[in-house]
Design a protein around this motif. Structure first.
Motif, PDB file in Angstrom:
ATOM      1  N   ALA A 447      85.189  63.508  10.971  1.00 41.01           N
ATOM      2  CA  ALA A 447      84.424  64.327  11.918  1.00 41.01           C
ATOM      3  C   ALA A 447      85.253  65.519  12.403  1.00 41.01           C
ATOM      4  O   ALA A 447      84.742  66.646  12.504  1.00 41.01           O
ATOM      5  N   LEU A 448      86.546  65.290  12.698  1.00 45.29           N
ATOM      6  CA  LEU A 448      87.396  66.389  13.158  1.00 45.29           C
ATOM      7  C   LEU A 448      87.580  67.446  12.081  1.00 45.29           C
ATOM      8  O   LEU A 448      87.528  68.659  12.358  1.00 45.29           O
ATOM      9  N   VAL A 449      87.788  67.020  10.839  1.00 47.86           N
ATOM     10  CA  VAL A 449      87.947  67.977   9.745  1.00 47.86           C
ATOM     11  C   VAL A 449      86.657  68.762   9.535  1.00 47.86           C
ATOM     12  O   VAL A 449      86.679  69.991   9.346  1.00 47.86           O
ATOM     13  N   ALA A 450      85.518  68.074   9.576  1.00 46.62           N
ATOM     14  CA  ALA A 450      84.240  68.762   9.404  1.00 46.62           C
ATOM     15  C   ALA A 450      84.009  69.784  10.515  1.00 46.62           C
ATOM     16  O   ALA A 450      83.574  70.917  10.262  1.00 46.62           O
ATOM     17  N   LEU A 451      84.316  69.412  11.761  1.00 48.64           N
ATOM     18  CA  LEU A 451      84.171  70.359  12.871  1.00 48.64           C
ATOM     19  C   LEU A 451      85.128  71.537  12.710  1.00 48.64           C
ATOM     20  O   LEU A 451      84.781  72.686  13.024  1.00 48.64           O
ATOM     21  N   GLY A 452      86.347  71.274  12.220  1.00 44.43           N
ATOM     22  CA  GLY A 452      87.289  72.356  11.982  1.00 44.43           C
ATOM     23  C   GLY A 452      86.779  73.350  10.957  1.00 44.43           C
ATOM     24  O   GLY A 452      86.894  74.567  11.140  1.00 44.43           O
ATOM     25  N   VAL A 453      86.177  72.854   9.878  1.00 42.57           N
ATOM     26  CA  VAL A 453      85.642  73.738   8.839  1.00 42.57           C
ATOM     27  C   VAL A 453      84.469  74.549   9.374  1.00 42.57           C
ATOM     28  O   VAL A 453      84.376  75.768   9.167  1.00 42.57           O
ATOM     29  N   VAL A 454      83.553  73.905  10.096  1.00 45.54           N
ATOM     30  CA  VAL A 454      82.350  74.587  10.578  1.00 45.54           C
ATOM     31  C   VAL A 454      82.706  75.625  11.639  1.00 45.54           C
ATOM     32  O   VAL A 454      82.198  76.750  11.624  1.00 45.54           O
ATOM     33  N   LEU A 455      83.596  75.263  12.576  1.00 45.21           N
ATOM     34  CA  LEU A 455      83.907  76.165  13.686  1.00 45.21           C
ATOM     35  C   LEU A 455      84.938  77.223  13.326  1.00 45.21           C
ATOM     36  O   LEU A 455      84.852  78.364  13.798  1.00 45.21           O
ATOM     37  N   ARG A 459      90.385  77.351   6.275  1.00 43.93           N
ATOM     38  CA  ARG A 459      91.809  77.259   6.619  1.00 43.93           C
ATOM     39  C   ARG A 459      92.023  76.349   7.830  1.00 43.93           C
ATOM     40  O   ARG A 459      92.941  75.526   7.852  1.00 43.93           O
ATOM     41  N   ALA A 460      91.171  76.518   8.842  1.00 44.17           N
ATOM     42  CA  ALA A 460      91.265  75.635  10.007  1.00 44.17           C
ATOM     43  C   ALA A 460      90.976  74.192   9.611  1.00 44.17           C
ATOM     44  O   ALA A 460      91.583  73.257  10.152  1.00 44.17           O
ATOM     45  N   GLY A 461      90.050  74.005   8.665  1.00 41.56           N
ATOM     46  CA  GLY A 461      89.760  72.655   8.196  1.00 41.56           C
ATOM     47  C   GLY A 461      90.949  72.021   7.497  1.00 41.56           C
ATOM     48  O   GLY A 461      91.243  70.831   7.693  1.00 41.56           O
ATOM     49  N   VAL A 462      91.659  72.807   6.682  1.00 42.80           N
ATOM     50  CA  VAL A 462      92.855  72.287   6.001  1.00 42.80           C
ATOM     51  C   VAL A 462      93.934  71.927   7.022  1.00 42.80           C
ATOM     52  O   VAL A 462      94.573  70.864   6.933  1.00 42.80           O
ATOM     53  N   THR A 463      94.140  72.818   8.016  1.00 41.17           N
ATOM     54  CA  THR A 463      95.120  72.521   9.067  1.00 41.17           C
ATOM     55  C   THR A 463      94.755  71.244   9.816  1.00 41.17           C
ATOM     56  O   THR A 463      95.625  70.409  10.113  1.00 41.17           O
ATOM     57  N   THR A 464      93.463  71.075  10.121  1.00 41.33           N
ATOM     58  CA  THR A 464      93.018  69.871  10.817  1.00 41.33           C
ATOM     59  C   THR A 464      93.272  68.628   9.982  1.00 41.33           C
ATOM     60  O   THR A 464      93.717  67.591  10.497  1.00 41.33           O
ATOM     61  N   ALA A 465      92.994  68.720   8.673  1.00 40.53           N
ATOM     62  CA  ALA A 465      93.219  67.571   7.790  1.00 40.53           C
ATOM     63  C   ALA A 465      94.697  67.190   7.753  1.00 40.53           C
ATOM     64  O   ALA A 465      95.050  65.999   7.801  1.00 40.53           O
ATOM     65  N   GLY A 653      97.993  69.961  19.609  1.00 38.91           N
ATOM     66  CA  GLY A 653      98.017  71.356  20.042  1.00 38.91           C
ATOM     67  C   GLY A 653      97.822  72.319  18.886  1.00 38.91           C
ATOM     68  O   GLY A 653      97.068  73.299  19.001  1.00 38.91           O
ATOM     69  N   VAL A 654      98.496  72.073  17.760  1.00 40.76           N
ATOM     70  CA  VAL A 654      98.333  72.941  16.590  1.00 40.76           C
ATOM     71  C   VAL A 654      96.891  72.895  16.091  1.00 40.76           C
ATOM     72  O   VAL A 654      96.292  73.931  15.762  1.00 40.76           O
ATOM     73  N   MET A 655      96.312  71.704  16.042  1.00 46.49           N
ATOM     74  CA  MET A 655      94.929  71.553  15.574  1.00 46.49           C
ATOM     75  C   MET A 655      93.964  72.312  16.477  1.00 46.49           C
ATOM     76  O   MET A 655      93.115  73.082  16.013  1.00 46.49           O
ATOM     77  N   PHE A 656      94.082  72.116  17.800  1.00 47.32           N
ATOM     78  CA  PHE A 656      93.223  72.834  18.744  1.00 47.32           C
ATOM     79  C   PHE A 656      93.404  74.342  18.606  1.00 47.32           C
ATOM     80  O   PHE A 656      92.443  75.109  18.589  1.00 47.32           O
ATOM     81  N   ASP A 657      94.661  74.761  18.529  1.00 46.69           N
ATOM     82  CA  ASP A 657      94.959  76.190  18.519  1.00 46.69           C
ATOM     83  C   ASP A 657      94.365  76.861  17.283  1.00 46.69           C
ATOM     84  O   ASP A 657      93.753  77.936  17.387  1.00 46.69           O
TER      85      ASP A 657
END
Length: 669
Positions: A447-455, A459-465, A653-657
């Motif tokens: 769910a976090l990775v999917a939200l990272g990709v959508v929002l 690149r944010a999705g890869v960082t979240t993963a 923090g990195v993920m949120f940022d």
């Protein structure tokens, strides 16, 4: 024929412009639908799989990573005085930093064994502060500096304030020795700028407390570790702003210098640095502010000064003492901020000044230097000029007032505060925490990775993963999810408060002038200070930490949103008003949508500020990662788990940022 072509092309171009906004709205609507769908699927699977594969651990359970950290700590402690790396590097660095801090402390605060007063007493310090402020700024700033430093003595905190000032000066001095050259290098070299930027992002995203544990491992507990932690935290703003200043010099000016035969060294010293001086001084200002904030936090590793006073007050629930020390930190921060800000504007003020004014200024500065020298001699020679007279009179008033206000709130508002606490805890925090901690780990990660990709994009999705994978490796997944729940709930409250007050400030110049000084002071106040009154009001609970985090993070969100609302073109607001829109419609249909980028940036900063309060919350019963970090300081067997918890805070923090920054770029595009 040409005219006909232009006539046909213009409507098409205009039509493309008119179609851009609807297409963007459709994409944003589609993104909202996808986010809603992710949450619906998550909730359905949560109801089916609740309590399975949650990776929960007992508080005393240790993983292989935690044990490895413990073994490394034990090994370093056993070989500290025999390992060449410690003998010839870490120990030497610690001795040099200790010597610098001790020198500054003995100069302005500490008395040595053979001398009952410091080298420079209170009268000399006040005189030097006033003269330097006048020399680099103006007489108004000088009066502020004199009044501010005098107030520190009247609070009964002169010794503690000078200890804090000594650590701040030492940390800033060492930080600037590295930061200015690195910033110049980053400004001149694109390659080096790309290399150093991720490290600066990492250093600024990392919560301040997380610096403390690894540094004590190498430099032991004491002023040296506190100073090194402070300079690491304070250096990135100076590096970034110096690099920006160098890059902001017009290229035509640099080309003109090159055409005249200037070498690279001459171009740097005669063109780039002089033209970027004002911006570089602003970087020094930000470094001082960051150092002052970190010095107080470093009291956890035995740094002397006002931070230690606040921690002692926290341990005894002494609201008055904590507020008095916090006010001293705010006063010192305001003085240092105004002095460095005036120094950055000094060159421009000198250009506007008349020749007659400049002719008078030089003799006055010379006379001021003589007066300052006399004050230094008096403070070095006589006890009455060395030890502050009548110390503590203002501090008693401040402490008693804070205690009386806290008592009144406890007696008269406890019913309202308890109802609010229960509503937020039962209606928002508990359900959200259950969703994160009781869902299978792979479901939360997906769910976090999917939200990272959508929002934020792929690149944010890869960082979240990557961050999710590393969080699994830390062995504190359950505590990380508990912290994530508290952080997101606090951020929601920050944004609600930020939107209400920020819109008010953005629409009213009077409200902005009244509130902004208080918000500036609130951002400088140490996080510890916020805990004491709320701890007395709510007790040691998660909610206490959340409220303290909201109060700490809300000012930055308010100011960003206020600036975003204010920057909406006045013509657009006037057009909406002439079309018959009400105030509510103008806010919700015009100003907030057009300030969407500021809202996203406020969310980013709110998240980071809230997350920086995680460890502070661990001191008052918040549990989770904050408690793990605090326990790692006090219990040797939990050192490894505390270090892993600090790493988990960084990963969050990195993920949120990354997600919020990418979302902000998408919104403003």
């Amino acid at each position: 024929m040409t005219v006909a072509v232009e006539e046909t092309e213009k409507p098409e171009s205009g039509q493309a412009v008119r179609q851009a906004a609807p297409v963007k709205r459709v994409r944003e609507a589609d993104r909202s639908v996808v986010v809603a769908a992710i949450f619906v699927v998550w909730l359905v699977l949560f109801l089916v799989l609740r309590g399975k594969q949650t990776l929960g651990l007992a508080a005393a359970d240790l993983t292989d990573l935690h044990r490895w950290f413990n073994d490394a700590n034990d090994s370093i402690g056993a070989n500290r005085n025999s390992n060449p790396l410690f003998l010839y590097f870490f120990n030497e660095v610690r001795l040099v930093i200790d010597s610098l801090v001790t020198f500054v402390q003995e100069l302005i605060s500490q008395s040595s064994a053979d001398r009952p007063v410091p080298q420079i007493g209170w009268l000399g310090v006040v005189g030097v502060a006033g003269y330097v402020s006048w020399a680099v700024g103006n007489w108004r700033v000088a009066l502020l500096a004199v009044a501010g430093f005098t107030f520190l003595g009247l609070q009964g905190l002169w010794q503690e304030s000078m200890d804090t000032l000594a650590l701040t000066v030492s940390a800033v001095f060492v930080a600037l020795l590295f930061a200015i050259p690195l910033g110049v290098w980053a400004g001149l070299s694109d390659r080096f700028n790309r290399i150093i930027t991720p490290f600066l992002d990492f250093m600024q995203t990392m919560p301040t407390f997380v610096y403390l544990a690894p540094l004590t491992l190498f430099f032991l507990i004491g002023p040296a570790s506190a100073t090194i932690a402070t300079l690491i935290y304070a250096a990135p703003p100076a590096i970034r702003i110096t690099a920006h200043a160098i890059r902001s010099v017009p290229q035509t000016t640099v080309e003109a210098a090159d055409s005249l035969g200037a070498t690279r060294r001459q171009t740097l010293t005669k063109v780039l640095l002089p033209m970027s001086r004002r911006t570089v001084v602003m970087g020094v200002n930000q470094t001082i502010m960051a150092a002052l904030a970190m010095v107080t936090i470093a009291a956890l590793i035995d740094a002397p000064g006002l931070g230690k006073t606040v921690i002692e007050a926290l341990q005894t629930l002494d609201v008055g003492a904590a507020f008095n020390a916090g006010l001293a930190i705010v006063v010192m921060a305001i003085v240092l901020d105004r002095v460095t800000t005036a120094a950055s504007a000094r060159e421009e003020a000198a250009r506007r000044a008349t020749n007659r004014f400049l002719s008078w200024r030089r003799p006055l500065l010379a006379a001021g230097a003589v007066v300052t020298a006399v004050l230094l001699h008096l403070s070095h020679t006589y006890l009455w000029a060395a030890e502050f007279p009548g110390e503590g009179s203002a501090g008693d008033v401040v402490s008693n007032t804070a205690d009386n206000v806290t008592t009144w709130v406890q007696d008269n508002l406890s019913g309202i505060s308890n109802a609010f606490r229960d509503a937020v805890t039962n209606g928002l925090l508990n359900p959200f925490q259950a969703l994160l901690t009781d869902s299978p780990w792979w479901l939360v990660g997906a769910a976090l990775v999917a939200l990272g990709v959508v929002l934020g994009g792929w690149r944010a999705g890869v960082t979240t993963a990557v961050c999710v994978g590393l969080l699994l490796g830390t062995g504190v997944w359950s505590d990380s999810m508990t912290t994530l729940a508290s952080t997101l709930v606090a951020t929601v409250l920050v944004m609600l408060l930020g939107v209400v007050v920020g819109v008010w400030m953005g629409r009213s110049a009077v409200a902005d002038r009244l509130l902004r000084p208080s918000l500036d002071a609130a951002q400088v106040m140490p996080p510890f200070v916020y805990l004491v009154p709320f701890l007395a009001l709510f007790g040691a609970t998660r909610f206490t930490a959340i409220v303290a985090a909201v109060v700490y993070a809300a000012p930055v969100a308010m100011k960003i949103i206020a600036d975003g609302v204010r920057n909406v073109p006045a013509t657009t607001v006037e057009a909406a008003t002439s079309a018959g829109c009400s105030t509510w419609q103008i806010i919700t249909k015009v100003q907030l949508p057009m300030a969407r980028g500021a809202l996203t940036l406020a969310t980013n900063q709110g998240l980071i500020y809230v997350l920086s309060m995680v460890v502070v919350g661990g001191l008052v019963g918040a549990g989770a990662l904050g408690y793990d970090v605090v326990a790692g300081f006090s219990q040797g067997q939990l050192y490894g788990k505390g270090l892993a918890a600090g790493l988990a805070i960084v990963l969050l923090g990195v993920m949120f940022d990354r997600i919020t920054q990418a979302a902000a770029r998408r919104t403003s595009a």
